[in-house]
Design a protein around this motif. Sequence first.
Motif, PDB file in Angstrom:
ATOM      1  N   GLU A  35       0.825  -1.210   0.000  1.00  0.00           N
ATOM      2  CA  GLU A  35       0.000   0.000   0.000  1.00  0.00           C
ATOM      3  C   GLU A  35       0.860   1.261   0.000  1.00  0.00           C
ATOM      4  N   PHE A  36       2.003   1.195   0.671  1.00  0.00           N
ATOM      5  CA  PHE A  36       2.897   2.344   0.733  1.00  0.00           C
ATOM      6  C   PHE A  36       3.441   2.695  -0.652  1.00  0.00           C
ATOM      7  N   PHE A  37       3.900   1.704  -1.400  1.00  0.00           N
ATOM      8  CA  PHE A  37       4.452   1.968  -2.726  1.00  0.00           C
ATOM      9  C   PHE A  37       3.362   2.281  -3.743  1.00  0.00           C
ATOM     10  N   GLU A  38       2.163   1.782  -3.532  1.00  0.00           N
ATOM     11  CA  GLU A  38       1.059   2.181  -4.401  1.00  0.00           C
ATOM     12  C   GLU A  38       0.761   3.669  -4.243  1.00  0.00           C
ATOM     13  N   GLY A  39       0.872   4.178  -3.016  1.00  0.00           N
ATOM     14  CA  GLY A  39       0.676   5.608  -2.791  1.00  0.00           C
ATOM     15  C   GLY A  39       1.733   6.448  -3.479  1.00  0.00           C
ATOM     16  N   ILE A  40       2.988   5.976  -3.468  1.00  0.00           N
ATOM     17  CA  ILE A  40       4.044   6.702  -4.175  1.00  0.00           C
ATOM     18  C   ILE A  40       3.804   6.674  -5.670  1.00  0.00           C
ATOM     19  N   GLU A  66       8.175   8.731   2.614  1.00  0.00           N
ATOM     20  CA  GLU A  66       8.182   8.733   1.148  1.00  0.00           C
ATOM     21  C   GLU A  66       9.351   9.551   0.606  1.00  0.00           C
ATOM     22  N   ARG A  67       9.691  10.634   1.263  1.00  0.00           N
ATOM     23  CA  ARG A  67      10.792  11.483   0.802  1.00  0.00           C
ATOM     24  C   ARG A  67      12.136  10.758   0.865  1.00  0.00           C
ATOM     25  N   GLN A  68      12.255   9.746   1.703  1.00  0.00           N
ATOM     26  CA  GLN A  68      13.510   9.003   1.806  1.00  0.00           C
ATOM     27  C   GLN A  68      13.797   8.183   0.558  1.00  0.00           C
ATOM     28  N   TYR A  69      12.775   7.939  -0.274  1.00  0.00           N
ATOM     29  CA  TYR A  69      12.952   7.123  -1.473  1.00  0.00           C
ATOM     30  C   TYR A  69      13.206   7.976  -2.719  1.00  0.00           C
ATOM     31  N   PHE A  70      13.550   9.238  -2.523  1.00  0.00           N
ATOM     32  CA  PHE A  70      13.819  10.121  -3.654  1.00  0.00           C
ATOM     33  C   PHE A  70      15.203  10.729  -3.506  1.00  0.00           C
ATOM     34  N   LEU A  71      15.816  10.966  -4.645  1.00  0.00           N
ATOM     35  CA  LEU A  71      17.151  11.559  -4.690  1.00  0.00           C
ATOM     36  C   LEU A  71      17.104  12.813  -5.549  1.00  0.00           C
ATOM     37  N   LYS A  72      17.637  13.894  -5.011  1.00  0.00           N
ATOM     38  CA  LYS A  72      17.634  15.168  -5.732  1.00  0.00           C
ATOM     39  C   LYS A  72      18.839  15.247  -6.667  1.00  0.00           C
ATOM     40  N   ARG A  73      18.598  15.757  -7.869  1.00  0.00           N
ATOM     41  CA  ARG A  73      19.664  15.922  -8.850  1.00  0.00           C
ATOM     42  C   ARG A  73      19.489  17.257  -9.554  1.00  0.00           C
ATOM     43  N   ASP A  92      16.464  21.745 -10.463  1.00  0.00           N
ATOM     44  CA  ASP A  92      16.480  20.655  -9.497  1.00  0.00           C
ATOM     45  C   ASP A  92      15.309  19.717  -9.755  1.00  0.00           C
ATOM     46  N   TYR A  93      15.594  18.407  -9.721  1.00  0.00           N
ATOM     47  CA  TYR A  93      14.582  17.374  -9.881  1.00  0.00           C
ATOM     48  C   TYR A  93      14.777  16.312  -8.808  1.00  0.00           C
ATOM     49  N   CYS A  94      13.689  15.633  -8.496  1.00  0.00           N
ATOM     50  CA  CYS A  94      13.716  14.535  -7.527  1.00  0.00           C
ATOM     51  C   CYS A  94      13.272  13.266  -8.223  1.00  0.00           C
ATOM     52  N   PHE A  96      12.775   8.925  -8.138  1.00  0.00           N
ATOM     53  CA  PHE A  96      12.560   7.749  -7.294  1.00  0.00           C
ATOM     54  C   PHE A  96      13.754   6.813  -7.448  1.00  0.00           C
ATOM     55  N   ILE A  97      14.339   6.377  -6.331  1.00  0.00           N
ATOM     56  CA  ILE A  97      15.612   5.645  -6.376  1.00  0.00           C
ATOM     57  C   ILE A  97      15.434   4.137  -6.528  1.00  0.00           C
ATOM     58  N   GLU A  98      14.205   3.635  -6.466  1.00  0.00           N
ATOM     59  CA  GLU A  98      13.983   2.191  -6.577  1.00  0.00           C
ATOM     60  C   GLU A  98      12.919   1.905  -7.643  1.00  0.00           C
ATOM     61  N   PRO A  99      13.198   2.217  -8.907  1.00  0.00           N
ATOM     62  CA  PRO A  99      12.197   1.992  -9.961  1.00  0.00           C
ATOM     63  C   PRO A  99      11.906   0.523 -10.222  1.00  0.00           C
ATOM     64  N   TRP A 100      12.759  -0.374  -9.739  1.00  0.00           N
ATOM     65  CA  TRP A 100      12.531  -1.805  -9.959  1.00  0.00           C
ATOM     66  C   TRP A 100      11.278  -2.300  -9.237  1.00  0.00           C
ATOM     67  N   ARG A 101      10.733  -1.516  -8.345  1.00  0.00           N
ATOM     68  CA  ARG A 101       9.521  -1.917  -7.633  1.00  0.00           C
ATOM     69  C   ARG A 101       8.279  -1.802  -8.517  1.00  0.00           C
ATOM     70  N   PHE A 102       8.416  -1.190  -9.680  1.00  0.00           N
ATOM     71  CA  PHE A 102       7.290  -0.996 -10.590  1.00  0.00           C
ATOM     72  C   PHE A 102       7.620  -1.600 -11.942  1.00  0.00           C
ATOM     73  N   THR A 103       6.591  -2.027 -12.622  1.00  0.00           N
ATOM     74  CA  THR A 103       6.743  -2.618 -13.947  1.00  0.00           C
ATOM     75  C   THR A 103       5.694  -2.043 -14.885  1.00  0.00           C
ATOM     76  N   LEU A 104       5.980  -2.088 -16.186  1.00  0.00           N
ATOM     77  CA  LEU A 104       5.060  -1.539 -17.174  1.00  0.00           C
ATOM     78  C   LEU A 104       3.943  -2.517 -17.491  1.00  0.00           C
ATOM     79  N   ARG A 105       2.755  -1.983 -17.633  1.00  0.00           N
ATOM     80  CA  ARG A 105       1.582  -2.765 -18.006  1.00  0.00           C
ATOM     81  C   ARG A 105       0.883  -2.084 -19.176  1.00  0.00           C
ATOM     82  N   ILE A 106       0.227  -2.890 -20.005  1.00  0.00           N
ATOM     83  CA  ILE A 106      -0.508  -2.381 -21.163  1.00  0.00           C
ATOM     84  C   ILE A 106      -1.949  -2.880 -21.082  1.00  0.00           C
ATOM     85  N   LYS A 107      -2.872  -1.978 -21.357  1.00  0.00           N
ATOM     86  CA  LYS A 107      -4.279  -2.376 -21.392  1.00  0.00           C
ATOM     87  C   LYS A 107      -5.004  -1.544 -22.443  1.00  0.00           C
ATOM     88  N   PRO A 108      -6.157  -2.014 -22.931  1.00  0.00           N
ATOM     89  CA  PRO A 108      -6.913  -1.233 -23.921  1.00  0.00           C
ATOM     90  C   PRO A 108      -7.348   0.108 -23.334  1.00  0.00           C
TER      91      PRO A 108
END
Length: 244
Positions: free
Chosen positions: A76-81, A134-141, A153-155, A157-169
């Motif tokens: 639920e935490f990562f779904e919110g992010i 949530e702010r701990q999972y972001f890195l400023k560049r 300045d941009y922020c 997300f440092i762990e993009p592997w937690r999400f995957t691409l999906r396709i739907k109509p």
Amino acid sequence: MENDNLLSFRLRSLRSRKRIVKKDVEKQIRKKYKRSKELWKIKRDIPWIPLEEPYQRGFVRFFAVTEEVMRTKDAEFFEGILKKINTFMYSEIRHFLKKKRKFGRRIYVEREQKLKSLSSYEWDNPKIQFTARERQYFLKRREYCPFRKMYYDYCDFIEPWRFTLRIKPNMITHYKPVNAELEKEYAEVEFYVKQYKVQGIIQKKIYGKSNSWKIKYESDLNESKKYFLYNMSATAFADYFMDE
């Protein structure tokens, strides 16, 4: 004699006439600008009407939490992010491809899709409301913009592997009715207020400063130069000590 004095009193100088014309133009611009805002709100508030028969228009690709993460207690935490940084890409076919020239011939390659990089404004926007965890999972560049010749300045997300691409109509279920007269008036007003000189008058007379963008540009440019020089100085010092 009195008639001559009255006539000379009624005659305005060239400077006075120019000032009157200038004020009339500013009033017209204010009126058009105000009307453009009103029309935009009217268009935005037009209610969506559900279709009797929804139809498909191509496909949509987006990010979703991986199954491995969904089985953990932090799902639920990562779904919110993800709701705050998700991106959507649309295509007429299921394969999200684009043309690319390679060795003199055109080939199709997959279109790249990334999570949203948050600007400094979005990062501090109270509507998004990032929690401390949530702010701990972001890195400023800092990224250099060659068009404006300054750093932003941009922020990320440092762990993009937690999400995957999906396709739907991509299903169209609602539509917004079009008002021809409203659209015509809005297009005419927008064409007027988007002119270069009109934009300058709007910035000066409505927002209060004629060169506010220039001041911010110069200050950010100076900061970016300092940032670059300091980084170069640190690198130079590091190389100096490494040589010794």
